[in-house]
Design an enzyme around this catalytic site. Sequence first.
Site, PDB file in Angstrom:
ATOM      1  N   TYR B 436       0.795  -1.219   0.000  1.00 47.80           N
ATOM      2  CA  TYR B 436       0.000   0.000   0.000  1.00 47.80           C
ATOM      3  C   TYR B 436       0.822   1.261   0.000  1.00 47.80           C
ATOM      4  O   TYR B 436       2.052   1.243   0.187  1.00 47.80           O
ATOM      5  CB  TYR B 436      -1.061  -0.017   1.103  1.00 47.80           C
ATOM      6  CG  TYR B 436      -0.677  -0.003   2.576  1.00 47.80           C
ATOM      7  CD1 TYR B 436       0.568   0.323   3.054  1.00 47.80           C
ATOM      8  CD2 TYR B 436      -1.688  -0.320   3.507  1.00 47.80           C
ATOM      9  CE1 TYR B 436       0.841   0.332   4.409  1.00 47.80           C
ATOM     10  CE2 TYR B 436      -1.423  -0.307   4.877  1.00 47.80           C
ATOM     11  CZ  TYR B 436      -0.157   0.020   5.316  1.00 47.80           C
ATOM     12  OH  TYR B 436       0.102   0.037   6.665  1.00 47.80           O
ATOM     13  N   GLU B 437       0.134   2.371  -0.225  1.00 50.60           N
ATOM     14  CA  GLU B 437       0.753   3.681  -0.338  1.00 50.60           C
ATOM     15  C   GLU B 437       1.771   3.680  -1.486  1.00 50.60           C
ATOM     16  O   GLU B 437       2.807   4.358  -1.393  1.00 50.60           O
ATOM     17  CB  GLU B 437       1.406   4.062   1.003  1.00 50.60           C
ATOM     18  CG  GLU B 437       1.600   5.556   1.194  1.00 50.60           C
ATOM     19  CD  GLU B 437       0.340   6.356   0.950  1.00 50.60           C
ATOM     20  OE1 GLU B 437      -0.655   6.119   1.661  1.00 50.60           O
ATOM     21  OE2 GLU B 437       0.353   7.226   0.048  1.00 50.60           O
ATOM     22  N   GLY B 438       1.492   2.959  -2.526  1.00 52.35           N
ATOM     23  CA  GLY B 438       2.424   2.859  -3.655  1.00 52.35           C
ATOM     24  C   GLY B 438       3.297   1.637  -3.500  1.00 52.35           C
ATOM     25  O   GLY B 438       4.121   1.599  -2.604  1.00 52.35           O
TER      26      GLY B 438
END
Lengths: 249, 593, 309
Positions: B436-438
Site C-alpha cells: 500500500y501507499e504505492g
Amino acid sequence: MKILVTVKRVIDYNVKARVKADNSDVDLANTKMALNPFCEIAVEEAIRLKESGAATEVVVVSIGPKACQEQIRTSLALGADRGIQIETDTMPESLNAAKLLAKVVEAEQPGLIIMGKQAIDSDNNQTGQMLAALLDMPQGTFASKVELIGEKVHVTREVDGGLQTIALNMPAIVTTDLRLNEPRYASLPNIMKAKRKPLVVQTPVDLGVEMKTHTQLVKVEAPTERQAGIKVNSIEELIEKLQNEAKVI
Amino acid sequence: MSEYNHPYQDVDFVIKEIVEFDSFCQNAGLEDINSEFASVILNEAAKLGSEVIAPLNTTGDSQGSSLKDKKVQQADGFSEAYQQYMENGWSSLTAEAEFGGQNLPNLFGTAINEIWQSASLAFSLCPMLTQGAISAIKHHGSESLKHTWLPNMISGQWTGTMNLTEPDAGTDLAAIKTKAVPNNDHYLISGQKIFITWGDHQMTENVVHLVLARLPDAPAGVKGISLFVVPKFLLDEQGNTTSQLNDVHCTALEHKLGIHASPTCSMSFGDNDGAIGYIVGEPHKGLSYMFTMMNHARQDVGLQGLAVSERSYQQALQYAKERLQGTNKDGSRFSIIKFPDVRRMLMQMKASIEAMRALAYVASNETDKSRYAKTADEKAKHFSRVELYTPIVKGWLTELAQEVTYLGTQINGGMGFIEETGSAQHYRDARILTIYEGTTGIQALDLVGRKTLFDKGEQLALLLIEIAQTSVDLKQYPQLDKLALSLENAVITAQEARNWLLDNAQADKSAAGSVSVNFMMMFGYICGAWMMAKAAIKSQQKLDLGEDKTEFFKAKLVTAQFYFEHLLPRIHTNFASIQAGSDSIMSLPEDQF
Amino acid sequence: MAILIIAEHDNAVLKAATLNTITAASQMGDECHLLVAGSSCSAVAEQGSKVAGVTKVLLADNTVYEYQLAENISKLVTELAPNYTHIVSAATTTGKNFMPRVAALLDVAQISDIIKVESENKFKRPIYAGNAIATVESLDNIKVITVRGTAFSAATTLDSNASIENLNIVHDAQMSQFISEEVAVSERPELTAAKVIISGGRGMGNGENFALLENVADKLGAAVGASRAAVDAGFVPNDMQVGQTGKIVAPDLYIAVGISGAIQHLAGMKDSKIIVAINKDEDAPIFQVADYGLVADLFEVLPELTDKL
C-alpha cells in the site's frame, strides 16, 4: 496550601539489577532509569489535591546529579508547578537527604509534604520519617488514603495487621504506599507546558547543609540464586515429594 | 506473546548523534526544543504505547473487526485506548497552533509514530490516516473549510480516511469513476471505494472521508480528478456533529492476511441521493493535491517497516535468550542465542533496524530543514532531498521489513509458526507494507523516473557526494578503515549504476522499469551504510573521549561492522542485475510463461 | 554498653518477630534490654522477660503509647538511647514507622532490614528488591537497626524472668491521633511467622475463590497470602500481600498459586525453604525458582490437593 513532593531517580522497576563484577555496587551503566514508582504516586496525589482545590501549588524536589532533572521534568509534565534540583554527585544517605529537604521545607513552608514510602533501589523506607523528625512534624506513613478534614489530614495506613487511620496536625508528612492512587499518563499539552515551568538548581552549600558520612558501603554481592527445581505431573506426585523428599509436610 | 519496550537508547542516539537534532534546533531558532526534550516526550509516549496500546496488538489481531447493520465494530479495548491517546493530546503533535496543534517538528512526529506503530500497527493506522486527511485539508482547503474540519480532526475527536482506490483503479488512479455532482453549496458524491483503512468504527463521534471523484465536466485522465470532504455524520450550522448520517456507509470488510484489527472497508457513497461533500481547493486538482501529502505518507509507511521489524526483533531476541536447545558436556542446557546461525539472524535484524531507524529519522528531519530554511535556495535543496529520500525510505525499509520479520519467525523455530508466540503476526502484518501507499514497483519507478532521469541524476549525484565525504571522514579513525574503503567503493558502484541508468534509459524503453527495484534497493543499502558509518564515527569519537555508555558504543561499532560485511555487499548483486538490463526480463513472449 | 530492643506487640501478646530480632541483637552484643512501650501491656513485659538473651525489660505503660504513634514512641526511645550502643527493632510496619525518627533525632543513620550481623558495626541487607545484598558498615556511635525477622531464628523462652523496670517517661507530642483501625482477625498463623504459606495471585480470578486456598491452608495449618496483583484487584485485603513492598516471608513451605512470579513478588518469598508453584502457564517466571512446579489449572487441582492431604 502549597504541597511539596519529593521524587527520586531510580532504576526502572521492570529491570532486574545486576551487581558489578568488582562487587563495588550495582551496575547502573546501561540501565534504564525512571521516576521511583512510590514518588510517582506522591506526585499524582499532590496533583489531585490541587485539582480538587485543596492545594494551590505543587513543588517537586529531587536530589542527585543533573540527570535527575529528567524526573523533575516528568513531574512537571504530570502537573507539578515548579521544580527544585539539589545537585549532588551521588545519591546521599537518607539522613543527609532529610537534612537537605528540611532546608527546602523551611524555605518553602508547605502545608503538606508527600513522599514515596521507599525508593526501590535502596529499599530503606526512612527519609520521610527522618524529615518529619528533623522538622518536628507528624507523619502518616504507608498511606493508602489521604483526606483533608478540617485543619487536619487523615491518613489511612497499610500496616501489618490491616489498615490504621490517624489524624495529623498540619503541616505534616505523608509517605505513599502502592494503593494510594494510580498515576496518570502525562498529556502532550502538559509535557509542552512543562518546558516553561521553572526548575531551580541548588547545592548543599547553598542550603548550608554539611553532609557527614554515617555509613560505608563495603561491598555488594549477588544473592544466592535459587535453581529451578522439577516439574511434577500430578497432585499425588506433589504431595509425595513434599512429604518424603522435602519433608515439609 | 510479545511486550514492547521502547528502544530509547538507540532512538536517543539517532536523534542526538546522527540527525544532530540540537544543532538543527539552534539553526532553526527553536528555543525550547532539543534532543533532551525529545527524550522526555518520547518517554511519556512510550509509556502509553507499551502499557495501553501494545497489549491490544495480539487481541486485536485475533478478534479483528466486524460489520453489523452497516456499522463497523472495532476490536475490544481499541476505543478506550484511542480515548486515552486522544485525551492525552497525542493527536495534535505536529499540527500547527492555529488549529490547536503543538507545532512540533516532523522528526518528533516520526519518532513518536514509531512507538504507536510498534505498539500496534493496526491501531496506529487510524491516527495515521487522520494525519493524511488533515494534511490535505490544511494545504489545499479554503479558510472556511479548514476552520470547519481541522480543529476536531487535529484534536482527534474526529478521525479521517483517504478514499482513493476503486475496484478498477489502484495503481492507476486516473481510472476512478466516483462522481461528484454540484448541488447548491456542496456536491453529491456517488461511487464505490475499496481498501479504505478505518473507513468506519465506533471510537469517535464522526469520521471525515476525503474522497477523490470526478466532476461532470472533468477532463479525462489524471487532470480530471477532484478532492472532496465527505463526513460520516452531517454537521449543523455551528459545525457540530448531528446524528444525521450522510449517504455513505461501509458495505463490506476485507478478510486480510494481516493488520486484522484495522477495518479495511468497502465504502459505498450515494446509494440514495448522494453523499454530501465539500470540495477541497480547486476543481480537477485532486491528484496533484495527493502528491503534496505523498512524501509524508510514504515515509510514514517506510517507518512502519522499521516499527514492525523492531517489534519482531524484540520478540525474537527474548525467545532466543530463553529457548534452551543445546546441551553442554556437563549436561546443563544452553539457549539458542549461543548458536552462530541464530546470532547471525539476530545481528542481521539488529543491523537492519538500526540502519532503517537512522535513515527514517534523517529523512524526516529533512522536512524540518526545508520548513525552517532561511533562504529559498536552501528550502528547495532540502525539499529535493526529501523527495529523493521518499522512494528509498518507503521502498527499501518496507522490503527489508519482509526479511526482518521473516528472520524473527525463523528464530522462533516451530513456535514461530504458532500464532501464540506473536512472531507470526509481525510477519503477516508486515506483508502489506510493500504494497500500500504505492507498491515497491511504484516507489522504484519514482526513484528512477522523477527522481533520477527527470533531473539527469543531479540530486542523486549530490547525495553521493555527501556519502563520499563520510567515507573520507571515516579515514580519520584507523579502527574504521575497512568501513572507509567499503563505503568509498560503494559510492563508486552507485555512481556507475546511476550512469548506467542515464546512459541506457533513452535507448531502451524497458530499461528503467526493469532495473528500477534493484536500483532502489541498492541505494537503500548504500544509504543504510552511510547511516551506520556516521554511527560508527560518532561511537568511536565517544569511546575515544572516554564517555559513559561504552557498552552501547562498542555494540554500535560491531553492528556497523556487521552491516558493512553482510548487508552492504548486496549492492553487488543489485548492480549485476542492473547492468544486465532488460533483456532476459522482457524478451520472453507472454505465452511462454 | 548494651543493646536496646523495642518489642513488637499488640498490648496483649509479644509478637514472634521480636524473638527473631532478639536473636539478631544478641549477635551484636552481650546485654540486651527489651523496651515494651504500650498501654496496659504488662503481660507483654512478662512474656518478654522470659526470652533468652533479654537481661532486662523496660516497661513504658501509658495511654500515649497505646497505638504506637511514631511521634511519641520515637521520643521515648531517643531519651533512652544514650545508654545503648545499638537500638534495634523488627522491620515490621511499626518498627519501620518510628525507628527512622529515632535515628534522625540521634543524628545517626539507620540500617534497615538487616539479614546478617557480620560484627557489631557491620551488617548485610537486601537492596534492589533483594537482587543485590549490600554489606554496610556503620560509622556512628549509636547504631539504629531494623531486623528482617525471617533471616534469624527465634530466640527461645526460658523459665526464668529478667527484671522488669517501670519507666515513668511520658511523651505526648500531641501531633497525631488514632482514629480507627481495620485489623484482620484470623485464626490462621501470622504470615511473617507461619511455617507454611499458600498464596494466590491474579489467576484466582476473584476473592471468593480464595476459599479454595483456605481449604488447603486448613489442612496444612498454613497462613494465606497474596500477590500484589490480587490485592490491587480487590480480591483480598492488603495485609495479605507478600512482596518487596508487602510482607517478607521465609516459611518452610511456600505454595504460589496462580502467581506469575514478578521480581517484586519473589523479593518477598524467595528465601522460603521449599517453593511450590501451581500455574497453568508453563512459561511463568515462578517456575524458575520453584522446587516443585505443577503446570495445571488451579481450579482443578486445588480441590484435589485439599482432598488428598
